[in-house]
Every structure is written in C-alpha cells, then in structure tokens.
Motif scaffolding. Structure first.
Motif, short mmCIF file in Angstrom:
data_model
loop_
_atom_site.label_atom_id
_atom_site.label_comp_id
_atom_site.label_asym_id
_atom_site.label_seq_id
_atom_site.Cartn_x
_atom_site.Cartn_y
_atom_site.Cartn_z
N GLY A 1 0.81 -1.23 0.00
CA GLY A 1 0.00 0.00 0.00
C GLY A 1 0.83 1.27 0.00
N GLY A 2 2.15 1.14 -0.11
CA GLY A 2 3.01 2.32 -0.07
C GLY A 2 3.61 2.65 -1.42
N ARG A 3 4.55 3.58 -1.39
CA ARG A 3 5.28 4.00 -2.60
C ARG A 3 6.77 3.91 -2.31
NH1 ARG A 3 3.69 9.83 -3.18
NH2 ARG A 3 3.21 9.69 -0.98
N PHE A 4 7.60 3.97 -3.37
CA PHE A 4 9.05 3.77 -3.20
C PHE A 4 9.83 4.68 -4.14
CE2 PHE A 4 13.09 1.81 -4.36
CZ PHE A 4 13.59 1.35 -3.15
N VAL A 5 10.93 5.21 -3.61
CA VAL A 5 11.90 5.95 -4.43
C VAL A 5 13.29 5.47 -4.01
CG1 VAL A 5 12.97 8.23 -4.73
CG2 VAL A 5 10.48 8.03 -4.78
N ASP A 6 14.18 5.22 -4.98
CA ASP A 6 15.58 4.95 -4.62
C ASP A 6 16.35 6.26 -4.76
OD1 ASP A 6 14.80 3.95 -7.36
OD2 ASP A 6 16.97 4.00 -7.71
N ALA A 7 17.07 6.61 -3.69
CA ALA A 7 17.77 7.91 -3.68
C ALA A 7 19.13 7.78 -2.98
CB ALA A 7 16.90 8.96 -3.00
N PRO A 8 20.02 6.93 -3.51
CA PRO A 8 21.36 6.85 -2.91
C PRO A 8 22.11 8.16 -3.11
CG PRO A 8 21.29 5.61 -4.95
CD PRO A 8 19.88 6.06 -4.68
N PHE B 1 21.97 13.72 -4.43
CA PHE B 1 21.03 12.59 -4.45
C PHE B 1 20.85 12.09 -5.88
CE2 PHE B 1 20.11 14.32 -0.33
CZ PHE B 1 19.84 13.19 0.43
N LEU B 2 20.96 10.79 -6.06
CA LEU B 2 20.84 10.14 -7.38
C LEU B 2 19.53 9.35 -7.31
CD1 LEU B 2 24.52 8.88 -7.24
CD2 LEU B 2 23.70 11.04 -8.24
N VAL B 3 18.52 9.83 -8.02
CA VAL B 3 17.16 9.42 -7.68
C VAL B 3 16.47 8.68 -8.82
CG1 VAL B 3 14.97 10.27 -6.77
CG2 VAL B 3 17.06 11.51 -6.26
N GLY B 4 15.75 7.61 -8.43
CA GLY B 4 14.89 6.88 -9.37
C GLY B 4 13.48 6.82 -8.81
N GLY B 5 12.49 7.14 -9.64
CA GLY B 5 11.12 7.08 -9.16
C GLY B 5 10.22 7.95 -10.03
N SER B 6 8.94 8.00 -9.68
CA SER B 6 8.01 8.81 -10.48
C SER B 6 8.28 10.29 -10.23
CB SER B 6 6.56 8.48 -10.12
OG SER B 6 6.22 9.10 -8.91
N LYS B 7 7.96 11.11 -11.24
CA LYS B 7 8.20 12.55 -11.14
C LYS B 7 7.47 13.11 -9.90
CE LYS B 7 8.04 16.57 -14.24
NZ LYS B 7 7.01 17.45 -13.74
N SER C 1 22.36 18.78 -4.50
CA SER C 1 21.68 18.58 -5.78
C SER C 1 20.82 17.32 -5.74
CB SER C 1 22.68 18.52 -6.95
OG SER C 1 23.19 17.22 -7.13
N VAL C 2 19.78 17.34 -6.55
CA VAL C 2 18.89 16.19 -6.70
C VAL C 2 18.90 15.83 -8.18
CG1 VAL C 2 16.51 15.39 -6.46
CG2 VAL C 2 17.47 16.96 -4.76
N GLN C 3 19.46 14.68 -8.50
CA GLN C 3 19.57 14.25 -9.90
C GLN C 3 18.51 13.18 -10.14
OE1 GLN C 3 21.77 15.87 -11.75
NE2 GLN C 3 22.77 16.90 -10.03
N HIS C 4 17.43 13.54 -10.82
CA HIS C 4 16.40 12.55 -11.11
C HIS C 4 16.80 11.80 -12.39
CE1 HIS C 4 11.88 11.56 -11.85
NE2 HIS C 4 12.59 10.51 -11.50
N MET C 5 17.24 10.55 -12.25
CA MET C 5 17.86 9.81 -13.35
C MET C 5 16.87 8.96 -14.14
SD MET C 5 20.85 11.00 -12.89
CE MET C 5 21.74 10.12 -14.17
N GLY C 6 15.62 8.86 -13.67
CA GLY C 6 14.62 8.07 -14.39
C GLY C 6 13.74 7.30 -13.42
N ASP C 7 13.21 6.18 -13.92
CA ASP C 7 12.29 5.39 -13.11
C ASP C 7 13.01 4.70 -11.95
OD1 ASP C 7 10.38 6.10 -14.91
OD2 ASP C 7 10.58 4.26 -16.11
#
Ligand code: NAP
Length: 307
Positions: A131-138, A153-159, A175-181
């Motif tokens: 029932g939750g959501r997830f983002v990877d942000a190493p 932050f190197l981030v994967g997840g929904s916008k 910085s927050v680097q949104h790299m994709g899914d």
C-alpha cells in the motif's frame, strides 16, 4: 498516516506547521548526519536504529524514538532508510516488525542505501503491495558532505514522488539528480562508485609503487594530488595515506560491497568490467586483512610493502 494537506512550495511552511512526520531508519555515519540536518531544519522525525544509543543525541534535539521499523512506517508520512547491504535492508523491511508491515496509506519509502537496482525494483514492488510507494535515492558524497548538507542525491522514481521529497533532499544535499524510473538512482550510484573506488585503488597503487622504488611517501602523494591526473575527491585522503591513520568516512567493506553490487548488475546487463573486477579483488584482500571498518583509503595498507 499520510496527510494531503501540506504544501512544499516554501520550506518555511513545513517548518512552521511541522505537521509532516518523517521516519528515519539507520543512524550510521551517513544516516545520523542526514537525520540531524532534517531535525535542525525543523522537521518532525521518528527514528529507529539497531543500536538505540546512536539516536540519543537526536532524541535530545527533539526526535521521537520507535522500537521497531514497523512503528516508524505506521507513524510517518515519508520514511528514509540509510542502511548497509541488501541483506541488512531486507532484515529491516521484512518480518513481523519490519518496515513493510507498517507501510500503508500511500506512505513513501525513500531508500538511500547503496544497492544494486534489482533490489530497488523488488522492494518497490513489495512496497506497492503493502500500500506504499518507493523511491531509490542513494547519495554521492561522504561523511563531511552529509554533515554539511552537501550530498548529491541520485534518484529513481516517479516525477510526482521525486517532487514530493525534493524539499527534504534539499535540506540534506546540494543537488537532486532525477535519473529516471525506479532503479535508475541505484544504477547511477554504482557508476559513480566505479570511478571513485578505482581512483582510490589507483592512488594507493601509485604510492605503494613509488615507495617500493625509494620515493618519499609524502612528497609523492602531494605531487600526485597536485596533478590533474588524480581525482580531486582524493585530496581528502592525503593525510590518511601520509600519516597511516584511516579514520573512517567511507568504510572499506562498503566499497567492496558496492563493487560486488556492480559486478552482479553488469553480469545481468552483459557489460564487461575488467578494471572494476581487479579492484574488487583488491578490496576483498584488504577486507580479509581486517581493514573492513577502516576508511576505504586503507586499501593502501593492503598494497604497502612490509619493511
Ligand atoms: P554505517 O556507518 O556502517 O551504518 C550502517 C547502518 O546500518 C547503521 O545504522 C547500522 O546500525 C545499520 N545496520 C548494520 N547492520 C545491521 C543489521 N544487521 N540490522 C539492522 N541494522 C543494521 O554505514 P554508512 O557509511 O552510513 O553507509 C550507509 C549506506 O550508505 C551504505 O549502503 C553505504 O554504501 C552508503 N554510502 C556511504 C557513504 C560513506 O561515505 N560512508 C557514502 C555514500 C553512500 P548500527 O548503528 O546498529 O550498527
């Protein structure tokens, strides 16, 4: 319970209302500093760590304590984890009192541990089923940047999910680097550490080689670090190598773990990693010599000739 009534446009609004509960699990070298920055920015935090004493200072600063990861997930809107290996993350998330058993109501779990992307994908699925959501942000950056809020932050997840946590990441990082899914943050982190760990191994090898042919350790180390051929991040390792003391910022055993995660991922994707595999065996050797909890610059000791 997740609240829908908060706004992120202005970080001050969150500080003033203070009605969002942030969970944080894993108060090691990185996690303790990251959690401290969140508390000092005015967020309400609920913490859990295997060793409770490591939370003492943060509790004095106003954070709450939870006896289990499940309790953190039950009470928080957003939960960060900063743990070591995939098996440690799994020990924390599965089971009767595990994080996933407390996850519900759209709670967002942000895993900042360095793991291979296959784990991020698996845990995202398990989080959704709970029932939750997830983002990877190493993160790129070590103890110092974590203390100063200068991580990347190197981030994967929904916008949408990434936008939701960006103000919090801004408190901990530069910085927050949104790299994709989902999984793309973890994949990026492995590429970053490929260059980091190889660079460290290269400097250690160059210095130990130089000493073997009679060069002065300090003079050679300073020269290598002055030239553009050596990665600038290694400036911070100068005193460790010259003085032979390796106060831990990035534990050597984690560098070895990262190379193993990289190796497994490259096997799955079919990418050859000839240099990383040589480096991995060097770090395995250093760990076997008892250097696992030293800083990863101690890989130099595994190469240095005994006099
Ligand atoms: P660390 O100091 O070794 O801390 C690890 C955390 O994991 C601690 O909270 C520890 O709890 C917990 N833990 C370990 N084994 C456990 C177990 N069996 N069950 C429950 N909890 C357990 O590690 P770190 O340096 O903060 O690194 C954390 C992650 O960030 C790793 O994935 C690392 O690769 C990555 N990373 C590290 C750096 C760095 O420079 N240090 C930089 C970027 C990324 P206790 O307090 O009870 O031991």
């Amino acid at each position: 319970m997740i609240r829908q009534d908060y706004k992120w446009e202005n970080r001050k609004i969150i500080v003033e209302t203070g009605d969002l509960m942030i969970g944080f699990i894993g108060l090691g070298i990185m996690g303790e500093n990251m959690a401290r920055r969140l508390i000092e920015s005015g967020q309400e935090l609920i913490l859990h760590n295997r060793t409770k004493e490591k939370a003492d200072e943060l509790i004095k600063k106003g954070a709450q304590w939870a006896d289990t990861p499940a309790q953190v997930a039950e009470r928080a809107d957003i939960v960060f984890t900063m743990l070591t290996t995939p098996s440690v993350v799994e020990a924390v998330i599965y089971g009767e009192h595990g994080l996933l058993s407390g996850l519900s109501n759209n709670t967002l779990w942000v895993d900042t541990s360095t793991v291979k992307p296959a784990y991020s994908l698996k845990w995202a699925k398990d989080a959704r089923n709970a029932g939750g959501r997830f983002v990877d942000a190493p993160v790129a950056g070590s103890k110092g940047p974590a203390e100063q809020g200068k991580l990347h932050f190197l981030v994967g997840g929904s916008k949408k999910d990434v936008e939701e946590i960006t103000p919090l990441l801004d408190v901990m990082g530069q910085s927050v680097q949104h790299m994709g899914d989902i999984g793309k943050g973890s994949a990026t982190k492995l590429a970053v550490n490929l260059t980091l760990v190889q660079s460290m191994a290269g400097l250690a090898e160059a210095v130990s080689f130089g000493e073997s042919v009679g060069l002065d350790r300090a003079q050679l180390t300073d020269l290598l670090l002055m030239l553009p051929t050596t990665a600038p991040v290694l400036d911070g390792k100068r005193d460790m190598i010259v003085n032979g003391t390796f106060e831990t910022q990035f534990p050597l055993e984690h560098a070895y773990k990262d190379l193993q995660q990289l190796s497994e991922t490259a096997y799955e994707s079919g990418a050859p990693l000839p240099i990383s595999h040589a480096a991995k065996e060097l770090f395995a050797f250093a760990k076997q010599k008892g250097l696992g909890r030293e800083d990863f610059a101690a890989v130099y000791l595994a190469l240095k000739q005994e006099k």
